[in-house]
Design an enzyme around this catalytic site. Sequence first.
Site, PDB file in Angstrom:
ATOM      1  N   HIS A 214      24.836  -6.720  55.564  1.00 53.03           N
ATOM      2  CA  HIS A 214      25.981  -6.914  56.583  1.00 53.03           C
ATOM      3  C   HIS A 214      25.239  -6.908  57.999  1.00 53.03           C
ATOM      4  O   HIS A 214      26.354  -7.166  59.001  1.00 53.03           O
ATOM      5  CB  HIS A 214      26.562  -5.599  56.216  1.00 53.03           C
ATOM      6  CG  HIS A 214      27.633  -5.701  55.203  1.00 53.03           C
ATOM      7  ND1 HIS A 214      27.442  -5.539  53.950  1.00 53.03           N
ATOM      8  CD2 HIS A 214      28.963  -6.619  55.277  1.00 53.03           C
ATOM      9  CE1 HIS A 214      28.451  -5.705  53.281  1.00 53.03           C
ATOM     10  NE2 HIS A 214      29.328  -6.417  53.816  1.00 53.03           N
TER      11      HIS A 214
ATOM     12  N   GLU B  52      35.005 -11.437  43.891  1.00 54.45           N
ATOM     13  CA  GLU B  52      33.542 -11.310  44.177  1.00 54.45           C
ATOM     14  C   GLU B  52      32.771 -10.574  43.193  1.00 54.45           C
ATOM     15  O   GLU B  52      31.661 -10.125  43.520  1.00 54.45           O
ATOM     16  CB  GLU B  52      33.512 -10.431  45.838  1.00 54.45           C
ATOM     17  CG  GLU B  52      34.428  -9.345  45.870  1.00 54.45           C
ATOM     18  CD  GLU B  52      34.279  -8.639  47.190  1.00 54.45           C
ATOM     19  OE1 GLU B  52      33.283  -8.737  48.054  1.00 54.45           O
ATOM     20  OE2 GLU B  52      35.174  -7.884  47.476  1.00 54.45           O
TER      21      GLU B  52
ATOM     22  N   CYS C 224      35.447 -16.551  52.101  1.00 54.64           N
ATOM     23  CA  CYS C 224      35.063 -15.781  53.224  1.00 54.64           C
ATOM     24  C   CYS C 224      33.669 -15.304  53.296  1.00 54.64           C
ATOM     25  O   CYS C 224      33.296 -14.347  54.127  1.00 54.64           O
ATOM     26  CB  CYS C 224      36.115 -14.820  53.521  1.00 54.64           C
ATOM     27  SG  CYS C 224      36.119 -13.576  52.167  1.00 54.64           S
TER      28      CYS C 224
ATOM     29  N   ARG D  58      41.518  -7.696  55.000  1.00 52.38           N
ATOM     30  CA  ARG D  58      40.975  -6.798  53.648  1.00 52.38           C
ATOM     31  C   ARG D  58      41.159  -5.310  53.871  1.00 52.38           C
ATOM     32  O   ARG D  58      40.803  -4.747  54.856  1.00 52.38           O
ATOM     33  CB  ARG D  58      39.414  -7.356  53.477  1.00 52.38           C
ATOM     34  CG  ARG D  58      39.245  -6.280  52.358  1.00 52.38           C
ATOM     35  CD  ARG D  58      37.611  -6.888  52.037  1.00 52.38           C
ATOM     36  NE  ARG D  58      36.711  -6.311  53.066  1.00 52.38           N
ATOM     37  CZ  ARG D  58      35.578  -6.754  52.892  1.00 52.38           C
ATOM     38  NH1 ARG D  58      35.130  -7.819  51.992  1.00 52.38           N
ATOM     39  NH2 ARG D  58      34.388  -6.351  53.687  1.00 52.38           N
TER      40      ARG D  58
HETATM   41  C1  PEP Z   1      31.413 -10.867  50.172  1.00 57.17           C
HETATM   42  O1  PEP Z   1      31.284 -10.237  49.366  1.00 57.17           O
HETATM   43  O2  PEP Z   1      31.191 -12.190  50.262  1.00 57.17           O
HETATM   44  C2  PEP Z   1      32.503 -10.593  51.447  1.00 57.17           C
HETATM   45  C3  PEP Z   1      33.160 -11.589  52.267  1.00 57.17           C
HETATM   46  O3  PEP Z   1      32.678  -9.165  51.704  1.00 57.17           O
HETATM   47  P1  PEP Z   1      31.475  -8.244  52.245  1.00 57.17           P
HETATM   48  O4  PEP Z   1      30.351  -9.213  52.813  1.00 57.17           O
HETATM   49  O5  PEP Z   1      32.216  -7.507  53.628  1.00 57.17           O
HETATM   50  O6  PEP Z   1      30.962  -7.351  51.167  1.00 57.17           O
HETATM   51 MG    MG Z   2      32.073  -8.343  49.535  1.00 55.22          MG
END
Ligand code: PEP
Ligand code: MG
Length: 562
Positions: free
Chosen positions: A189, A416, A487, A327
């Site tokens: 992240h 996911e 995404c 989301r």
């Molecule tokens: C993912 O897991 O690809 C996603 C878009 O969500 P995050 O990166 O916020 O977990």
């Molecule tokens: Mg994710």
Amino acid sequence: MTPHDHQRLHGIAVSPGVAVGPLVVVAPAPVAPPDEPAPTDVAASLAQVRQVLQEVAEQLLARAHEAGPQARTILETDAMMARDPGLAQAIEEQLTQGKGPATAVTEAIAGYSATFETLGGYMAERVTDLLDIRDRVVARLLGLPSPGVPTLTTGSILAAHDLAPAETATLTRETCLGIIVEAGGPTSHTAIVAAGMGIPAIVQVAGVLSVPSGTPVAMDGGTGEVTINPSIEAQTQLNQRAGRREAALASAIGPGATSDAHPVALLANIGTLDDAHHAAASSAEGVGLFRTEFLFLGRDTMPSLEEQTQTYTEVFSLFSSRRVVVRTLDAGADKPLKFADLGPEENPALGRRGIRLGMARPELLNVQLAALASAQQITGVDLRVMAPMIATESEAQWFATHTRSAGLTQVGVMIEIPAAAVRSHHILPHVDFASLGTNDLAQYTMGADRMQGELADLLDPLEPALLDVVALACEGGQTTGKPIGVCGEAGGNPLSALVLVGLGVSSLSMAPTRLPAVRYALSLHTLEQCQQLAKVAREASSAHEARTAVLELVDPALRDVI
Ligand code: PEP
Ligand code: MG
């Protein structure tokens, strides 16, 4: 060994852009030496610790004066804790038992933290602050630099072992010209936050922490290259290369489409109001992922219905006729929210996160859905709401029913978790669309922690196993006639974006700075060529082989800019 002038270091490029500036190294948290000698004079040691506690309190107060109202209150409370006579007394007890000063501070604060944890609620939330005080005091006692991200006052490039998303979010583009981390992964992240803020970033750069603070460095967040003390010539070359790349990318304009006009919506990932403003001003055709939990990192209590409505209204009004995919809260794992915490877990990434937390604490979800519905009514935006971390058909059904009864009509799920991809033909009939979160999908398909940089190779977006799982999800999309987008970070990588389009996805969402390269890549290939790229990538026996095979087939003009 200290890297020498002009030496090049390499890492994984995670946020494009070039930067040149002095390096500021984020000092790691200090640890009391295991063999720290007992104090020869307890009273003198105590006086020294008291003096350091006082200095740390003053340092925190000085930062409080410069901070915004929310951070100010936290920093003032921290300063008060550093001055707490009870803390000094607990340290004295440790010193009297023969512990050295740094060890005494560490153990006294461990005792305090355990008590705070047991008290729960507000007190338990202060443990992080206590540990921060510990690190500052121990660093001073050991004569080490203060740990943590310093306040940058002039344009600098930040180097760290790793940064938490909350730390990255405190940076600004004005003073933080770039981020180089030794650990981290391309789908961590921190990388995502940096890309969203438009700050060039490179992860997995071995050796960067041996470069002394203040050394000028040049970095290219497009190639992953770092040059120590670059010559003027190297700086010029870097800027020229970036200029050439930008010019090529600028040649593709308009909505995303393959060269034979197959549309692929190119959307933005956002997490904060600032991101929303950048995305709205970019060429994005809308928002493909609004990570709402990013709005609330560091908050102690759930934001009220009114506050959430106001924030969402502000974001939606920036996109009037463009779509916005929101989301619902995806709290947990590396994005813990204090007000949405179900207690400690052995494996938070496999725990009660995402929709599981939403189902356990429906009051959080209800407030969020009500706020989204109000903001939609106020702005009339094309709003689509999706749930994170769906694993089963019944979760999808629960979320769809819940969301529709809040007055929201366009409902989706994130795919996911491999279970959701494999069962997409069962899950999709309950909703209107799906979005592939390839970051977590790769993590769970490969059993490799996305936060652990050493495993980055397993999380390659061209990993054939991941592509097979994506293909399964897309088959479900085709049978049910439901659109599937991407995404995760794979959507913002020009090569994997082409492959994903070949597998059947209809939209790609990414940090706005990545849009030009993906738009350009699409403009150079037909849909059939993308399908061919997907085929060769899936036939490869490794991600490395897949990349080689894809690179051989893509238009050479693309090879020059990635
Ligand atoms: C993912 O897991 O690809 C996603 C878009 O969500 P995050 O990166 O916020 O977990
Ligand atoms: Mg994710």
